[in-house]
Design an enzyme around this catalytic site. Sequence first.
Site, PDB file in Angstrom:
ATOM      1  N   LYS A 129       4.006   8.852   8.939  1.00 59.22           N
ATOM      2  CA  LYS A 129       3.828   8.241  10.269  1.00 59.22           C
ATOM      3  C   LYS A 129       4.852   8.745  11.308  1.00 59.22           C
ATOM      4  O   LYS A 129       4.730   9.870  11.745  1.00 59.22           O
ATOM      5  CB  LYS A 129       3.795   6.718  10.120  1.00 59.22           C
ATOM      6  CG  LYS A 129       2.661   6.321   9.146  1.00 59.22           C
ATOM      7  CD  LYS A 129       2.177   4.912   9.193  1.00 59.22           C
ATOM      8  CE  LYS A 129       0.874   4.811   8.404  1.00 59.22           C
ATOM      9  NZ  LYS A 129       0.927   4.131   7.151  1.00 59.22           N
TER      10      LYS A 129
ATOM     11  N   TYR B  71       0.855  -1.193   0.000  1.00 64.19           N
ATOM     12  CA  TYR B  71       0.000   0.000   0.000  1.00 64.19           C
ATOM     13  C   TYR B  71       0.888   1.239   0.000  1.00 64.19           C
ATOM     14  O   TYR B  71       1.882   1.301   0.727  1.00 64.19           O
ATOM     15  CB  TYR B  71      -0.884   0.011   1.261  1.00 64.19           C
ATOM     16  CG  TYR B  71      -1.757   1.244   1.394  1.00 64.19           C
ATOM     17  CD1 TYR B  71      -2.806   1.480   0.514  1.00 64.19           C
ATOM     18  CD2 TYR B  71      -1.527   2.170   2.414  1.00 64.19           C
ATOM     19  CE1 TYR B  71      -3.613   2.608   0.648  1.00 64.19           C
ATOM     20  CE2 TYR B  71      -2.330   3.300   2.549  1.00 64.19           C
ATOM     21  CZ  TYR B  71      -3.373   3.508   1.663  1.00 64.19           C
ATOM     22  OH  TYR B  71      -4.172   4.623   1.793  1.00 64.19           O
TER      23      TYR B  71
ATOM     24  N   ASP C 178       9.368   2.833  -0.071  1.00 67.19           N
ATOM     25  CA  ASP C 178       8.312   3.497   0.698  1.00 67.19           C
ATOM     26  C   ASP C 178       8.473   3.100   2.168  1.00 67.19           C
ATOM     27  O   ASP C 178       8.060   2.025   2.584  1.00 67.19           O
ATOM     28  CB  ASP C 178       6.944   3.095   0.151  1.00 67.19           C
ATOM     29  CG  ASP C 178       5.802   3.806   0.871  1.00 67.19           C
ATOM     30  OD1 ASP C 178       6.067   4.508   1.872  1.00 67.19           O
ATOM     31  OD2 ASP C 178       4.643   3.642   0.441  1.00 67.19           O
TER      32      ASP C 178
HETATM   33  C1  PLP Z   1       0.290   4.725   5.758  1.00 64.91           C
HETATM   34  C2  PLP Z   1       1.052   4.500   4.496  1.00 64.91           C
HETATM   35  C3  PLP Z   1       0.980   5.375   3.398  1.00 64.91           C
HETATM   36  C4  PLP Z   1       0.005   6.525   3.367  1.00 64.91           C
HETATM   37  O1  PLP Z   1       0.269   7.450   4.348  1.00 64.91           O
HETATM   38  P1  PLP Z   1      -0.931   8.456   4.801  1.00 64.91           P
HETATM   39  O2  PLP Z   1      -0.261   9.362   5.772  1.00 64.91           O
HETATM   40  O3  PLP Z   1      -1.983   7.587   5.395  1.00 64.91           O
HETATM   41  O4  PLP Z   1      -1.380   9.152   3.582  1.00 64.91           O
HETATM   42  C5  PLP Z   1       1.810   5.166   2.329  1.00 64.91           C
HETATM   43  N1  PLP Z   1       2.674   4.140   2.304  1.00 64.91           N
HETATM   44  C6  PLP Z   1       2.770   3.263   3.322  1.00 64.91           C
HETATM   45  C7  PLP Z   1       3.773   2.171   3.263  1.00 64.91           C
HETATM   46  C8  PLP Z   1       1.951   3.412   4.449  1.00 64.91           C
HETATM   47  O5  PLP Z   1       2.025   2.517   5.427  1.00 64.91           O
END
Ligand code: PLP
Length: 435
Positions: free
Chosen positions: A272, A149, A244
């Site tokens: 995060k 994701y 990511d």
């Molecule tokens: C949470 C997450 C996102 C999106 O971040 P948001 O702050 O919710 O937009 C993107 N990539 C990864 C790996 C994530 O865990």
Amino acid sequence: MNGACLKTEKSQHLLKLAEEVTPAGVHSPVRAFGAVGGCPRFIERGEGAYLFDVDGNRYLDFCSSWGPLILGHAAPDVVAAVKEQVDRGMTFGASTELEYKLAQFIVSRIEAIDKIRFVSSGTEAVMSAVRLARGFTGRDMILKFEGCYHGHSDHLLVRAGSGLVTFGQPASAGVPGDITKNTAVLPLDDEEALQEFFKEHGDKLAAVIIEGIPANNGLLIQRHDYMRLLRALTEQHGALLILDEVITGFRVGFGGAAEYYGLRPDLITYGKIIGGGMPVGAFGGRADIMDHIAPLGPVYQAGTLSGNPVAMTAGLATLKKLTTDNVYAEMEDRNRRFVSKITERLTSSIVNIAGVASIFWILFQRDIPRSASAIAPDGINHYNRMHKRMLEAGIYLPPSGYEVCFLSTAHTDEMLDDAAETIERIIGEEAHEWA
Ligand SMILES: *Cc1c(COP(=O)(O)O)cnc(C)c1O
């Protein structure tokens, strides 16, 4: 605990009110408890490892706001720094020394990052990094993996199809096929598929994006060899590797998954933890790539609240704390002890726990999967049925079997020992019903 139901009247009342003014009453879908049933709790406050809901119930929190709260709720250092900053103003729309300090703190410690830019969410970080990769390489195609994701930007809301490689099947209504047609999807953990793909498409590929350690669809820890191959192939074909690290950054060690795998990506995205509980994202990497961003280069990117001073303060206070003492080693030890405690005593059932650093994932199947298709849907259903009982026993697990759990520095051995016993008991009681 059988039959004992927590009071949830106030949460239920608030949910009803919220549903009148907000779709499903929530501002992010999984919070509605759709997968697990039961009443989503409205939270009044957090303290250390605990959440307190509006009905006065206390929960040991393993969700940690989906990852950011590595120091626990209302960490005193972070709260104090934020309070001091708030008095000076909430946003200026101009540069501050705080942005420089957080940027410098990261650039000086993360090998792959020469330059960094702040945004306000993980979604935005990834979206900007992908645009930058396309602008830098002059290529359109990107590759992502099934089960990873990367936020909810259109280009990345793509579903894996039935073939080994699929292109552009939107995973959400409202995403035109025209937008996703340049996004390829491959299964994780498949070297052959990767090599085939690069043979055919490698020279048209702007970037490969992969989660540092995939942790949004179960915890799918990849093999070092696989990650090395990914790095080698992207290099050979002039495609960028975007790691990511929105979850893994500052989580699996300060250096994230890049450090864990001994890998040097071209771009890294954060979210995060980097905001210490405030909305912050970032993307950074090689200087020659980053300098393609406006106003130096032709790739446009901007944000009214980017580098927000209060958020920068929370981020900086958090990251500083993470570089002191043995924070990571201690959390990892505690996690390992906790996980083995549960699994050792439940040898007869098929509960399994995947863990890395301070992340763990409870699953109900014998083998720990490394790809999305290796996850047993039955096991997920089992988790979902169990969730409510955990909540009633004062343990707040993420409300979906596909989500992982996070420890913070506020989770002590005593708390974890208690939780291990509760989890073990509930799983044990449920196991015979299910087996
Ligand atoms: C949470 C997450 C996102 C999106 O971040 P948001 O702050 O919710 O937009 C993107 N990539 C990864 C790996 C994530 O865990």
